[in-house]
Each structure stands twice: as structure tokens, then as C-alpha cells.
Design a protein around this motif. Structure first.
Motif, PDB file in Angstrom:
ATOM      1  N   LYS A  63       2.227   1.766  -3.238  1.00 55.64           N
ATOM      2  CA  LYS A  63       1.159   1.996  -4.208  1.00 55.64           C
ATOM      3  C   LYS A  63       0.655   3.445  -4.158  1.00 55.64           C
ATOM      4  N   TYR A  64       0.529   3.968  -2.936  1.00 58.12           N
ATOM      5  CA  TYR A  64      -0.070   5.298  -2.784  1.00 58.12           C
ATOM      6  C   TYR A  64       0.969   6.421  -2.638  1.00 58.12           C
ATOM      7  N   ASN A  90       0.832  -1.213   0.000  1.00 62.90           N
ATOM      8  CA  ASN A  90       0.000   0.000   0.000  1.00 62.90           C
ATOM      9  C   ASN A  90       0.862   1.257   0.000  1.00 62.90           C
ATOM     10  N   GLN A 126     -13.242  -1.407   1.235  1.00 58.95           N
ATOM     11  CA  GLN A 126     -13.266   0.034   1.450  1.00 58.95           C
ATOM     12  C   GLN A 126     -12.099   0.679   0.715  1.00 58.95           C
ATOM     13  N   GLN A 127     -12.434   1.532  -0.205  1.00 57.10           N
ATOM     14  CA  GLN A 127     -11.383   2.230  -0.949  1.00 57.10           C
ATOM     15  C   GLN A 127     -11.692   3.716  -0.896  1.00 57.10           C
ATOM     16  N   VAL A 128     -10.634   4.493  -0.689  1.00 57.90           N
ATOM     17  CA  VAL A 128     -10.839   5.935  -0.544  1.00 57.90           C
ATOM     18  C   VAL A 128     -10.356   6.615  -1.815  1.00 57.90           C
ATOM     19  N   GLY A 185      -6.094  -1.626  -5.332  1.00 60.82           N
ATOM     20  CA  GLY A 185      -6.625  -2.997  -5.382  1.00 60.82           C
ATOM     21  C   GLY A 185      -8.139  -2.969  -5.229  1.00 60.82           C
ATOM     22  N   ILE A 186      -8.649  -3.925  -4.488  1.00 66.11           N
ATOM     23  CA  ILE A 186     -10.107  -3.975  -4.336  1.00 66.11           C
ATOM     24  C   ILE A 186     -10.538  -3.744  -2.887  1.00 66.11           C
ATOM     25  N   GLY A 187      -9.602  -3.328  -2.063  1.00 65.97           N
ATOM     26  CA  GLY A 187      -9.994  -2.973  -0.695  1.00 65.97           C
ATOM     27  C   GLY A 187     -10.016  -4.146   0.259  1.00 65.97           C
ATOM     28  N   GLY A 210      -6.809  -5.645   1.333  1.00 66.25           N
ATOM     29  CA  GLY A 210      -5.494  -5.716   1.986  1.00 66.25           C
ATOM     30  C   GLY A 210      -5.537  -5.343   3.459  1.00 66.25           C
ATOM     31  N   LEU A 211      -6.114  -4.187   3.790  1.00 72.03           N
ATOM     32  CA  LEU A 211      -6.116  -3.747   5.186  1.00 72.03           C
ATOM     33  C   LEU A 211      -7.086  -4.576   6.043  1.00 72.03           C
ATOM     34  N   ASP A 238       4.741   6.456   5.028  1.00 73.22           N
ATOM     35  CA  ASP A 238       5.039   6.931   3.669  1.00 73.22           C
ATOM     36  C   ASP A 238       4.717   8.416   3.560  1.00 73.22           C
ATOM     37  N   ILE A 284      -4.777   9.837   3.777  1.00 70.69           N
ATOM     38  CA  ILE A 284      -6.191   9.413   3.833  1.00 70.69           C
ATOM     39  C   ILE A 284      -6.977  10.490   4.581  1.00 70.69           C
ATOM     40  N   SER A 324       1.026   8.771   5.296  1.00 76.72           N
ATOM     41  CA  SER A 324       0.316   7.959   6.290  1.00 76.72           C
ATOM     42  C   SER A 324       1.327   7.179   7.124  1.00 76.72           C
TER      43      SER A 324
HETATM   44  P1  ADP Z   1      -6.666  -1.688  -1.609  1.00 86.57           P
HETATM   45  O1  ADP Z   1      -6.556  -3.026  -2.195  1.00 86.57           O
HETATM   46  O2  ADP Z   1      -7.643  -0.818  -2.278  1.00 86.57           O
HETATM   47  O3  ADP Z   1      -5.337  -1.023  -1.400  1.00 86.57           O
HETATM   48  P2  ADP Z   1      -6.686  -1.823   1.214  1.00 86.57           P
HETATM   49  O4  ADP Z   1      -7.607  -2.540   2.115  1.00 86.57           O
HETATM   50  O5  ADP Z   1      -5.271  -2.230   1.232  1.00 86.57           O
HETATM   51  O6  ADP Z   1      -7.303  -1.921  -0.204  1.00 86.57           O
HETATM   52  O7  ADP Z   1      -6.779  -0.299   1.555  1.00 86.57           O
HETATM   53  C1  ADP Z   1      -8.040   0.305   1.696  1.00 86.57           C
HETATM   54  C2  ADP Z   1      -7.975   1.761   1.284  1.00 86.57           C
HETATM   55  O8  ADP Z   1      -7.221   2.507   2.226  1.00 86.57           O
HETATM   56  C3  ADP Z   1      -7.264   1.972  -0.014  1.00 86.57           C
HETATM   57  O9  ADP Z   1      -8.181   1.852  -1.085  1.00 86.57           O
HETATM   58  C4  ADP Z   1      -6.740   3.356   0.125  1.00 86.57           C
HETATM   59  O10 ADP Z   1      -7.711   4.304  -0.228  1.00 86.57           O
HETATM   60  C5  ADP Z   1      -6.448   3.496   1.608  1.00 86.57           C
HETATM   61  N1  ADP Z   1      -5.031   3.295   1.918  1.00 86.57           N
HETATM   62  C6  ADP Z   1      -4.468   2.177   2.406  1.00 86.57           C
HETATM   63  N2  ADP Z   1      -3.139   2.362   2.623  1.00 86.57           N
HETATM   64  C7  ADP Z   1      -2.850   3.624   2.257  1.00 86.57           C
HETATM   65  C8  ADP Z   1      -1.661   4.419   2.208  1.00 86.57           C
HETATM   66  N3  ADP Z   1      -0.482   3.948   2.619  1.00 86.57           N
HETATM   67  N4  ADP Z   1      -1.775   5.672   1.767  1.00 86.57           N
HETATM   68  C9  ADP Z   1      -2.947   6.168   1.375  1.00 86.57           C
HETATM   69  N5  ADP Z   1      -4.090   5.483   1.370  1.00 86.57           N
HETATM   70  C10 ADP Z   1      -4.061   4.223   1.799  1.00 86.57           C
END
Ligand code: ADP
Length: 494
Positions: A399-400, A396, A442-444, A451-453, A455-456, A424, A429, A480
């Protein structure tokens, strides 16, 4: 309707038990009365046998029942009459050696037996220490009675016996009379009071018991009818407390099972819905490019063919990852994954992970730093699951974060355990979204490569298995920071 039936159950139970109880008490009272009067009668008989033990002997030694081998009827009648006048409850008989009645003083019709059983008489004469022997009662052959007996001898030869029934007919009728007053005195007062007290006490206890039973029946019925919050609360502690507690525990277990089944069912439905939804887009893309390749194979340039094939490969890889993630999360949520705890060095694990990600970071033009202090203690966790947590967080972060940014990983041991931090300088967020990023799907406002939300959500579930939580601090466009704590084990010096 249900209510009347419910009340009736407890009521009829109360009355049924009460009726059985009253019947038992009455029977016990009657048996007691019978034993008491019977024992008293036996006592009187024993007393008379003791007192008048020598009466027959006395008669035998003061009369001459036989003269020249003949029965001296005149003298006998006189003696027998005298004895009976003196003590009206006695009846005197002259017997021959075999027990046949030779003479008596009474109207003939009253004496019903012709013979007296000799066995008790022999016993009476041979053992003077025996206190209580019953023999034949000639007036009432069906009953036995106390007696006195003596041998009649003439010139040393045994001629017969004098046999005296001590508690004769007269006595029996007096005893019968006395029974009435005895009953009134003992049974009528003592017994009746005891019986009444026991009945009242018994009925009160029974009422209390059925009251609690009534409560239990009502709650069980409510639970059966679907009120799963119904629990038994007894006002008094007693025999039924255990039953109530067991029911409550059983109800808790059933409710937790129902909830578990519901959540698994919910999960299953969500999974099917989400899988079909999430697979549709990448599969459509794969299908589109594959069709183009198939139809326009001849008109496409070599460059286009390579591009489309790469897109298809990327697509299948994404689909595979999505399916893997979905299955992993659903297994975590239905508790089908168990953590295998062991002691291991997180520093070593992180060094391996960092090597892989440093390359990716370099490609993206992102600075990648790891801070791992020396001599860190081991941690006690599931190595494969923690590896997954680290990968998801670093994935993540990279990625972000855009080119020129920085991703930093830091380990820090303190008194609470091992603190792990992944930070990072990326997208960040928004504060109002932060509480939801750990929910599945959940994706912001994520960029295209998001991805598809899942991972977290996976990270959070794994850390829950380790009984720890994850903290996020983030500011849009600044970056973050994710932090969590893992249990450490004291370093071993052996
Ligand atoms: P995804 O597969 O979309 O990354 P995650 O569950 O890993 O799904 O993350 C959920 C959401 O949290 C992400 O869609 C993103 O919007 C936000 N997010 C997670 N990690 C970070 C990060 N390091 N910086 C910014 N936004 C993040």
C-alpha cells in the motif's frame, strides 16, 4: 466521626475480650481453690479413718454395753467420756442391730439423727481393705463422715454395734479454722501469683492481637471507602497474618477485575464512537452514489453507471473490512480470541501468501521477493493468526510503496527462533511517529488509499498473544522494515 467509630470498635473488642478473660481466670481460680481445699479435707478424713480404724473394736472389747439384755448406761457413759476426752474429735454411739442409736455421750439436742445407715457399716466390717468409707454423721445427718465400727456380741449373739464418728464436730470446726490459713498459704500466695502472671501475660497478648486487628479494620474500611491501594501491613507475624494476606490477595483480585471492567467499558465506548465515525464517511459516499444512480438513472451514460456501481461496491467492501477489523481488534483486546498453538511450517504458509500478493504487486509494478531458506524448522504458533499478521504487513508494504519499488519478505532461523522480516522501499515513517503506529486508529499522513489504522494494532495484539514483540525500522522516502521473532520447535527425525 468515622475515625472515632473505628477506634471504638477495636477498643470495645479489647475490653470485651479482656472482661471475659478476667472472668474465666477468676472462675478457674475459684474452682481450683475449691477442689484443692476439698481434696485436702478428704485427705485428712482418710488419714483419720486409717489411723483410728480399730477404735470401735477396742471400745467394744473393753466394755460390756449390755448386762442381762439391758444397756449398761453407767459404764457406757464412762467409757464414751474417756474416749472423747482422749480424742475430742471423736463421737461414740451404741447402735442396735438395725442402726437405731441406743446410747451416746453428748447433750441430747446435739444429736439429730435417730438412726444410722447400716450399709456403710456392713461394708466397713466385711472389707477391711477399703481405705475410705463415709457413713451417717448423727450430729449432721445432711453430711457424711468417716467412722469406725465394731460388732457387740454377748455369748456369741450379735447385740448391736459400737459406732465412732472419727472426724466429729470438734474436728470439723478445727478444719474450718485451718481452711483460713490454708487459703492464705496456698491460695493467697501460689494461686494469686499464678493468676496475676497469667492475667498480665494474657492482657499483653490480647493487646497485641487487637492492635493488629485494629490495623486490619482500618485498611478494610479505607478500601471500602474507595482507596483501592490500601493493603494490610502487619508488623508482627501471627494468627492474623493469613487473614491479612488473604485480604490483600482479594483486594488485588478485586482491583484487577475493576480495571478489566473499566477497560472493557472504555473499549465499548470507543468502539461505538469509532464505528459510528468511521462508517459515516464511506456510508455517505455509498448513499450519495446510490441516490445519483436512482434519481438520474435515465440521464447517466452507461460508463457513468458502471463507475458509480463500482464505487458503491468498493465502498461496501471497505465498510465490511472496517467492521471485521474493528470486531477482531476488540475481541483481541478483550481477550475473547484465544491462540490455538500448533507446530506448522511457516515457509509453506508464506509460499501460499506470497503467491496471492505477487499478483497484486505485479499489477502495481512493484518487485516482490521472498527469501525462504531450505530446511527451516517448524514454528509453534496459531496458524490463522500468523497468516493474518503476514497479510496485514504485506498489505501495508504494498500500500505504501509506489510503482517501481520493492517489497521483500525474508525468513531466517537462528538460536532465538524464527525471524520474520517484511521490508519495502516505500514511503517510510517519520521517526517521531514510529512509536505510535501500533496504536489503533493511528495513521501517519497516510495517502488516500490508507485504511483506518487498525492493521498494525491487530498485528501487535496477535504477537502479544505469542509473547513476542514487533520492531520497526524506517526512514521517510527510503522505506520501512518490520521484524519479529516466533518460537521454533526442534526438528523431529522420527
Ligand atoms: P492503516 O489501515 O492506516 O494502514 P495500520 O495500522 O496498518 O493502519 O498502519 C498505521 C499507520 O502506519 C499507517 O496509517 C501508515 O501511516 C503507517 N504504516 C504502516 N505500515 C507502513 C509501511 N510499510 N510504510 C509506511 N508507512 C506505514
Amino acid at each position: 466521626m468515622g475515625k472515632t467509630k473505628k477506634v471504638n470498635i477495636a477498643r470495645s473488642l479489647y475490653w470485651r475480650i479482656a472482661a471475659v478473660f478476667l472472668l474465666t481466670m477468676s472462675c478457674a481460680g475459684a474452682i481450683f481453690m475449691y477442689i484443692a481445699t476439698d481434696t485436702a479435707e478428704m485427705y485428712f478424713k482418710e488419714a483419720s479413718q486409717n489411723m483410728d480404724r480399730d477404735l470401735a473394736d477396742h471400745i467394744a472389747s473393753h466394755t460390756e454395753p449390755f448386762v442381762n439384755g439391758e444397756i449398761n448406761k453407767a459404764e457406757l457413759d464412762k467409757t464414751f467420756e474417756n474416749v472423747m476426752i482422749y480424742n475430742s474429735s471423736t463421737e461414740v454411739y451404741l447402735l442396735d442391730q438395725s442402726g437405731t442409736i441406743l446410747s451416746y455421750y453428748a447433750p441430747k439436742s446435739k444429736v439429730k439423727a435417730e438412726k444410722v445407715d447400716m450399709e456403710p457399716i456392713h461394708q466397713f466390717l466385711s472389707d477391711t481393705t477399703v481405705q475410705f468409707i463415709l457413713g451417717t454423721d448423727p450430729r449432721h445427718p445432711e453430711d457424711q463422715n468417716v467412722f469406725s465400727a465394731a460388732e457387740v456380741r454377748q455369748d456369741g449373739t450379735l447385740q448391736g454395734y459400737i459406732y465412732v464418728v472419727l472426724a466429729g464436730e470438734e474436728y470439723t470446726s478445727v478444719v474450718d479454722l485451718l481452711k483460713g490459713s490454708y487459703f492464705v498459704r496456698l491460695g493467697g500466695k501460689g494461686m494469686l501469683i499464678t493468676l496475676l502472671a497469667s492475667v498480665v501475660l494474657g492482657l499483653v497478648v490480647l493487646r497485641l492481637l487487637t492492635l493488629n486487628l485494629n490495623r486490619i479494620v482500618a485498611v478494610v474500611r479505607r478500601f471500602r471507602e474507595g482507596d483501592h491501594d490500601a493493603r494490610i501491613e502487619l508488623q508482627s507475624k501471627g494468627e492474623l497474618t493469613q487473614l491479612a494476606e488473604d485480604f490483600n490477595e482479594m483486594a488485588d483480585t478485586i482491583v484487577s477485575h475493576i480495571n478489566e471492567i473499566k477497560s472493557v467499558e472504555q473499549l465499548r465506548r470507543e468502539l461505538i464512537a469509532n464505528v459510528s465515525h468511521d462508517l459515516r464517511t464511506p456510508l455517505a459516499a455509498i448513499q450519495g452514489y446510490a441516490e445519483t444512480l436512482a434519481i438520474k438513472r435515465d440521464s447517466l451514460t452507461e460508463e457513468q453507471k458502471i463507475k458509480y456501481t463500482t464505487i458503491i461496491l468498493q465502498g461496501t467492501e471497505n465498510v465490511k473490512k472496517l467492521v471485521d477489523d474493528l470486531f477482531e481488534l476488540s475481541k483481541l483486546e478483550t481477550k475473547q480470541i484465544e491462540a490455538h498453538f500448533e507446530n506448522f511450517s511457516l515457509a509453506e504458509l508464506l509460499t501460499d501468501v506470497a503467491t496471492k500478493y505477487a499478483l497484486i504487486a505485479k499489477k502495481k509494478g512493484i518487485q516482490f521477493d521472498t527469501t525462504i531458506p531450505r530446511d527451516l524448522p517448524m514454528i509453534y504458533a496459531d496458524i490463522a493468526l500468523i497468516d493474518r499478521v503476514m497479510q496485514n504487513l504485506i498489505d501495508n508494504a504494498l500500500k505504501y510503496t509506489s510503482e517501481g519499488g520493492r517489497v521483500a519478505i525474508q525468513l531466517n532461523s537462528n538460536s532465538k527462533g524464527m525471524e520474520v522480516m517484511v521490508a519495502d522501499t516505500g514511503l517510510g515513517i517519520p521517526e517521531d511517529q514510529q512509536p505510535y503506529i501500533f496504536d489503533r486508529y493511528q495513521q501517519v499522513g497516510a495517502p488516500k488509499e490508507a485504511g483506518i489504522g487498525l492493521g498494525l494494532a491487530i498485528v501487535k495484539k496477535i504477537l502479544e498473544l505469542h509473547q513476542t514483540d514487533i520492531l520497526v525500522e524506517s526512514k521517510p522516502n527510503e522505506g520501512s522494515r518490520f521484524t519479529f521473532l516466533l518460537p521454533t520447535v526442534a526438528p523431529s527425525f522420527s
